[in-house]
Write a protein that holds these residues in place. Structure first.
Motif, PDB file in Angstrom:
ATOM      1  N   GLY A  88       3.184   5.791  -5.727  1.00 17.54           N
ATOM      2  CA  GLY A  88       2.744   5.923  -7.117  1.00 17.54           C
ATOM      3  C   GLY A  88       1.610   6.915  -7.267  1.00 17.54           C
ATOM      4  O   GLY A  88       1.580   7.705  -8.226  1.00 17.54           O
ATOM      5  N   SER A  89       0.684   6.916  -6.308  1.00 14.64           N
ATOM      6  CA  SER A  89      -0.438   7.857  -6.409  1.00 14.64           C
ATOM      7  C   SER A  89       0.021   9.289  -6.185  1.00 14.64           C
ATOM      8  O   SER A  89      -0.570  10.224  -6.730  1.00 14.64           O
ATOM      9  CB  SER A  89      -1.560   7.477  -5.442  1.00 14.64           C
ATOM     10  N   LEU A 124       0.823  -1.212   0.000  1.00 14.40           N
ATOM     11  CA  LEU A 124       0.000   0.000   0.000  1.00 14.40           C
ATOM     12  C   LEU A 124       0.855   1.260   0.000  1.00 14.40           C
ATOM     13  O   LEU A 124       0.497   2.251  -0.645  1.00 14.40           O
ATOM     14  CB  LEU A 124      -0.966  -0.013   1.187  1.00 14.40           C
ATOM     15  N   ASN A 125       1.975   1.244   0.686  1.00 11.73           N
ATOM     16  CA  ASN A 125       2.866   2.405   0.660  1.00 11.73           C
ATOM     17  C   ASN A 125       3.496   2.588  -0.711  1.00 11.73           C
ATOM     18  O   ASN A 125       3.713   3.724  -1.136  1.00 11.73           O
ATOM     19  CB  ASN A 125       3.918   2.311   1.768  1.00 11.73           C
ATOM     20  N   PRO A 135       0.638   2.297   8.620  1.00  7.82           N
ATOM     21  CA  PRO A 135       1.241   3.631   8.718  1.00  7.82           C
ATOM     22  C   PRO A 135       1.780   4.098   7.371  1.00  7.82           C
ATOM     23  O   PRO A 135       2.245   3.304   6.560  1.00  7.82           O
ATOM     24  CB  PRO A 135       2.383   3.442   9.721  1.00  7.82           C
ATOM     25  N   GLN A 136       1.678   5.385   7.169  1.00  7.29           N
ATOM     26  CA  GLN A 136       2.197   6.015   5.958  1.00  7.29           C
ATOM     27  C   GLN A 136       3.710   6.141   6.083  1.00  7.29           C
ATOM     28  O   GLN A 136       4.214   6.627   7.090  1.00  7.29           O
ATOM     29  CB  GLN A 136       1.551   7.403   5.852  1.00  7.29           C
ATOM     30  N   ARG A 137       4.431   5.677   5.084  1.00  9.65           N
ATOM     31  CA  ARG A 137       5.893   5.808   5.060  1.00  9.65           C
ATOM     32  C   ARG A 137       6.216   7.109   4.345  1.00  9.65           C
ATOM     33  O   ARG A 137       6.297   7.170   3.125  1.00  9.65           O
ATOM     34  CB  ARG A 137       6.539   4.609   4.365  1.00  9.65           C
ATOM     35  N   ARG A 138       6.372   8.152   5.107  1.00 13.46           N
ATOM     36  CA  ARG A 138       6.520   9.502   4.561  1.00 13.46           C
ATOM     37  C   ARG A 138       7.749   9.644   3.657  1.00 13.46           C
ATOM     38  O   ARG A 138       7.731  10.417   2.720  1.00 13.46           O
ATOM     39  CB  ARG A 138       6.544  10.525   5.676  1.00 13.46           C
ATOM     40  N   LEU A 192      -5.452   6.688   1.256  1.00 15.28           N
ATOM     41  CA  LEU A 192      -5.029   7.063   2.610  1.00 15.28           C
ATOM     42  C   LEU A 192      -6.059   6.641   3.659  1.00 15.28           C
ATOM     43  O   LEU A 192      -5.691   6.145   4.739  1.00 15.28           O
ATOM     44  CB  LEU A 192      -4.764   8.573   2.691  1.00 15.28           C
ATOM     45  N   ARG A 193      -7.344   6.819   3.353  1.00 13.14           N
ATOM     46  CA  ARG A 193      -8.408   6.391   4.280  1.00 13.14           C
ATOM     47  C   ARG A 193      -8.357   4.876   4.499  1.00 13.14           C
ATOM     48  O   ARG A 193      -8.490   4.388   5.625  1.00 13.14           O
ATOM     49  CB  ARG A 193      -9.792   6.780   3.749  1.00 13.14           C
TER      50      ARG A 193
END
Length: 175
Positions: free
Chosen positions: A30-31, A24-25, A78-81, A69-70
């Motif tokens: 990519g998004s 997903l990250n 968690p988002q991998r910034r 993101l939702r």
């Protein structure tokens, strides 16, 4: 993997959250690239027949990124910034590529950008399909939402293909 006997229910399996988080990250990265490129294209192309479809696509692609993101939040991923930051920077650097012109955009840029965006939307569609395949085993995934996101990605791919063919004809054919 064994196939269940006819008339029996397959045993539900759980998603490997470590791998799903990476997956997903990667899609989020990519998004980020796709949303940035779509916004840039929408600002750069004001000529019919490109302006309105590109504005609409850019808005939808940004919405799709928010949906991802939702979904990540609902799954506790968690988002991998660092991936997001690196992909955003790569998208901006990609605008500096050589195009055979020193101070203005090449007409071929539109064709290449549309092809790039089409590939990204197809990848996004496959990401939604992957999540849809997992939805039966994970109640946190909304099957109807994923079906809608998949259908929208299919429409976006169709729109981008129409724009790409128009651009190919406009750019590569002479009178």
């Amino acid at each position: 993997m064994t196939t269940p006997m006819p008339g029996t229910r397959p045993q539900l399996r759980r998603a490997r959250m470590d791998l799903l988080g990476i997956y997903l990250n990667d899609h989020l990265a990519g998004s980020t690239v796709g949303a940035g490129r779509a916004q840039f294209m929408a600002r750069s192309h004001r000529d019919p027949p490109y302006a309105e479809p590109l504005r609409h696509l850019a808005a939808e692609i940004a919405e799709d990124r928010q949906a991802l993101l939702r979904i990540m939040r609902s799954l506790g991923v968690p988002q991998r910034r660092y991936k997001v930051a690196a992909s955003g920077a790569a998208e901006r650097l990609g605008r500096l590529k050589s195009n055979g012109r020193l101070f203005r955009r090449s007409p071929l840029t539109l064709v290449v950008e549309l092809e790039f965006l089409r590939l990204g939307v197809k990848g996004k569609e496959l990401g939604w399909r992957t999540l849809r395949a997992l939805a039966e085993a994970d109640g946190r995934l909304d099957e109807q939402e994923l079906d809608g996101l998949t259908a929208r990605a299919e429409r976006q791919t169709s729109t981008l293909e129409e724009l790409r063919v128009t651009a190919v004809r406009d750019v590569l054919l002479t009178d």
